[in-house]
Design a protein around this motif. Structure first.
Motif, mmCIF file in Angstrom:
data_model
loop_
_atom_site.group_PDB
_atom_site.id
_atom_site.type_symbol
_atom_site.label_atom_id
_atom_site.label_comp_id
_atom_site.label_asym_id
_atom_site.label_seq_id
_atom_site.Cartn_x
_atom_site.Cartn_y
_atom_site.Cartn_z
ATOM 1 N N THR A 84 69.113 0.540 100.221
ATOM 2 C CA THR A 84 69.318 -0.216 101.459
ATOM 3 C C THR A 84 69.994 -1.554 101.133
ATOM 4 O O THR A 84 69.934 -2.029 100.005
ATOM 5 C CB THR A 84 67.970 -0.526 102.138
ATOM 6 O OG1 THR A 84 67.188 -1.318 101.240
ATOM 7 C CG2 THR A 84 67.211 0.745 102.477
ATOM 8 N N ALA A 86 69.042 -4.451 101.985
ATOM 9 C CA ALA A 86 68.014 -5.422 101.569
ATOM 10 C C ALA A 86 67.729 -5.282 100.077
ATOM 11 O O ALA A 86 67.636 -6.279 99.349
ATOM 12 C CB ALA A 86 66.736 -5.209 102.367
ATOM 13 N N ARG A 87 67.602 -4.053 99.614
ATOM 14 C CA ARG A 87 67.308 -3.802 98.197
ATOM 15 C C ARG A 87 68.478 -4.259 97.316
ATOM 16 O O ARG A 87 68.283 -4.821 96.233
ATOM 17 C CB ARG A 87 67.012 -2.310 98.002
ATOM 18 C CG ARG A 87 66.524 -1.931 96.634
ATOM 19 C CD ARG A 87 65.167 -2.521 96.341
ATOM 20 N NE ARG A 87 64.891 -2.505 94.904
ATOM 21 C CZ ARG A 87 65.346 -3.412 94.043
ATOM 22 N NH1 ARG A 87 66.077 -4.414 94.458
ATOM 23 N NH2 ARG A 87 65.061 -3.323 92.758
ATOM 24 N N GLN A 89 70.628 -6.623 98.064
ATOM 25 C CA GLN A 89 70.633 -8.086 98.048
ATOM 26 C C GLN A 89 69.586 -8.634 97.071
ATOM 27 O O GLN A 89 69.839 -9.600 96.370
ATOM 28 C CB GLN A 89 70.380 -8.640 99.464
ATOM 29 C CG GLN A 89 71.522 -8.394 100.445
ATOM 30 C CD GLN A 89 72.810 -9.117 100.076
ATOM 31 O OE1 GLN A 89 72.793 -10.130 99.387
ATOM 32 N NE2 GLN A 89 73.937 -8.592 100.527
ATOM 33 N N SER A 90 68.405 -8.014 97.031
ATOM 34 C CA SER A 90 67.368 -8.431 96.058
ATOM 35 C C SER A 90 67.882 -8.271 94.640
ATOM 36 O O SER A 90 67.691 -9.138 93.794
ATOM 37 C CB SER A 90 66.114 -7.566 96.148
ATOM 38 O OG SER A 90 65.555 -7.615 97.374
#
Lengths: 146, 400
Positions: A84, A86-87, A89-90
């Protein structure tokens, strides 16, 4: 027309922010284009993934990306990277702030992306499957099986 | 009052994020980026504190703001500085990283300067809450070491074969500074710090990490050192030695993580071995699993720390004279206070990625464990601790 295109972007943005990016992305295809001398070059999915995640790769190409809120990027994340936004970006925050690697440069539109790749040898980018590609660029990977 | 503070800090943070996002390109040569977190925590047991959290809501233990400047001297030569402002008394604010990085090819990278020690998967980004799923990464691993920086060199070699890509990092350095725990600073010397880290990635979903670190260390515990000197002056060398924080340690680490669009699994294991009585041998691990309901991730983590208890020295005779008995009790008390204890925890957490650079988290951790140096601290004038407590935390994490 301009209004229509704006509202289409708005709908896309809302859908992306609502988190339905994955299911939406499944319906679209992308292709990966590179500015290389040898038009016979083909990459597999893992090679594309390694290039865009900053991993070691047998091919030395400089990846260029689109901004996180774009649908094309959501398609790329879903179909190629398998993570994803979000993942991802982390992951990049970990890489950047530990000094290991940094995420690919971003161009704000597909047009800018294509003109950048067109004029820079050794660069690679992903674009929507239906975009017309300048003749001197090579399609090195496509999610469309046809 | 707390609400106003939260509103103010959140407002400032949101403003910072919106002003700077994404990474600001000050010029082609200089890049400014950063990260921050606002963390609130509350421990439901009035008798103890844990990582400085008590039964009063606190915003200051883990909240921080950091700026990173990358200046590209050449295409492959970069100077990086990271400045950190921390709200906790246990942490100094200041320069966290300052190094030169040279990458002659995409496969090689050399760094020299002040860097973070890459003990475990997230050790070198422990302040970048945005990079990991928890608010507090499992304390059984992430608070069991005394220092987090070193001055030295690091060499990274990346390679790939088929679906597998990997990197090997070797580093060597020293640390000369203060370490802080239980709200006090102690002069610390780390020498001959040497480590090797293997990172492997299969597709981009399965990651493995293995590392080994060794170092010589010396920590001046002041009044404990004074007491140890007193014991030595009476000829009780065994007891004196057992209160010395000086020796060697080795750390072994293994980690594996799997990420997909719908779920993730992660586990890490580490073992610390030391030849010093005061620095006990420890084995810690965690198992974690999460379900992704974009943009929300729900996760559950079990973590465990098993301490191999040290044995107190027995060269002070008991029952011979009141003076010796006093020394005996003094030694036993200090020895007991410096012991670590086992700690188990179960954490339930929710992470909501509100945008691509802001995440909100909520977390509750149930801990089981006795009083010990890196776990629960007794609070003065309070009652007995029943060896179980819940820590509630809320956080906002951002990068820019």
């Amino acid at each position: 027309m301009k209004f229509l295109s704006h509202s289409r972007h708005l709908v896309t943005a809302i859908l992306l922010s609502l988190g339905s990016a994955t299911s939406l992305a499944q319906q679209y295809d992308i292709k990966v284009v590179a500015n290389v001398d040898n038009p016979a070059i083909k990459l597999d999915k893992v090679a594309v993934r390694n290039l865009f995640m900053g991993n070691a790769s047998d091919v030395l190409l400089k990846p260029v990306s689109l901004p996180p809120e774009t649908l094309t990027r959501a398609v790329f994340n879903t179909k190629i990277i398998g993570l994803t936004e979000a993942r991802i970006q982390s992951y990049w925050s970990q890489m950047r702030f530990s000094g290991r690697s940094r995420e690919p440069d971003q161009m704000s539109t597909v047009d800018e992306l294509l003109s950048f790749v067109s004029s820079n040898k050794g660069t690679v980018a992903y674009v929507p499957a239906d975009v017309e590609i300048p003749p001197h660029l090579t399609v090195v990977y496509s999610t469309d099986k046809l | 009052m707390v609400y106003t503070l939260f509103k103010r800090v959140t407002g400032a943070a949101l403003l910072t994020v919106s002003l700077f996002s994404p990474a600001v390109m000050a010029s082609d040569k200089l890049e400014i980026s950063g990260f921050g977190r606002i963390v609130a925590g509350y421990l439901d047991d009035p008798n103890v504190e844990f990582e400085a959290y008590t039964n009063q809501v606190s915003f200051t233990e883990q909240s921080l703001l950091a700026l990173q400047a990358d200046y590209h001297l050449l295409d492959n030569l970069t100077v990086t500085a990271q400045l950190l402002a921390h709200s906790s008394n246990e942490r100094d604010s200041g320069l966290e990283w300052l190094y030169v990085s040279y990458a002659p090819s995409p496969l090689w990278q050399v760094k020299a300067g002040r860097m973070r020690t890459p003990f475990y998967q997230y050790s070198d980004v422990i302040d970048v809450g945005f990079a990991y799923p928890w608010i507090s990464p499992p304390q059984q691993l992430y608070s069991a070491f005394l220092f987090n920086q070193y001055d030295g060199v690091s060499l990274i070699r990346r390679f790939s074969f088929g679906d597998f890509s990997a990197s090997v990092e070797g580093y060597y350095g020293v640390f000369d500074g203060d370490t802080t725990f239980q709200e006090r600073s102690y002069p610390t010397d780390i020498n001959n710090l040497a480590g090797i880290v293997f990172n492997g990635m299969f597709n981009s979903n399965l990651r493995v990490r293995a590392s080994y670190i060794m170092a010589d260390f010396s920590l001046d515990l002041e009044e404990i050192t004074q007491f140890s000197d007193l014991l030595r002056s009476f000829g009780f060398n065994q007891s004196a030695d057992s209160l010395t924080m000086q020796g060697e340690f080795d750390i072994y680490q293994l980690g594996v993580a799997y990420d997909s669009l719908d779920y993730n699994l992660a586990s890490e294991w580490m073992e610390i071995q030391s030849n010093t009585v005061l620095a006990p041998n420890i084995v810690s691990y965690y198992l974690s699993g999460g379900m992704v309901f974009q943009p929300v991730t729900v996760s559950l983590t079990f973590a465990d720390m098993i301490v191999d208890p040290s044995t107190a020295a027995s060269d002070i005779p008991f029952g011979l004279s009141p003076d010796l008995d006093q020394l005996y009790y003094g030694y036993q008390t200090i020895f007991a206070q410096t012991q670590a204890s086992d700690l188990q925890s179960l954490t339930f957490g929710v992470r909501w990625d509100a945008s691509y650079n802001i995440a909100f988290k909520a977390e509750v951790t149930h801990f089981k464990g006795a009083l010990g140096i890196s776990t629960f601290q007794p609070r003065e004038g309070r009652g007995d601790f029943d060896e179980s407590a819940n820590l509630y935390q809320l956080a906002m994490e951002f990068v820019f």
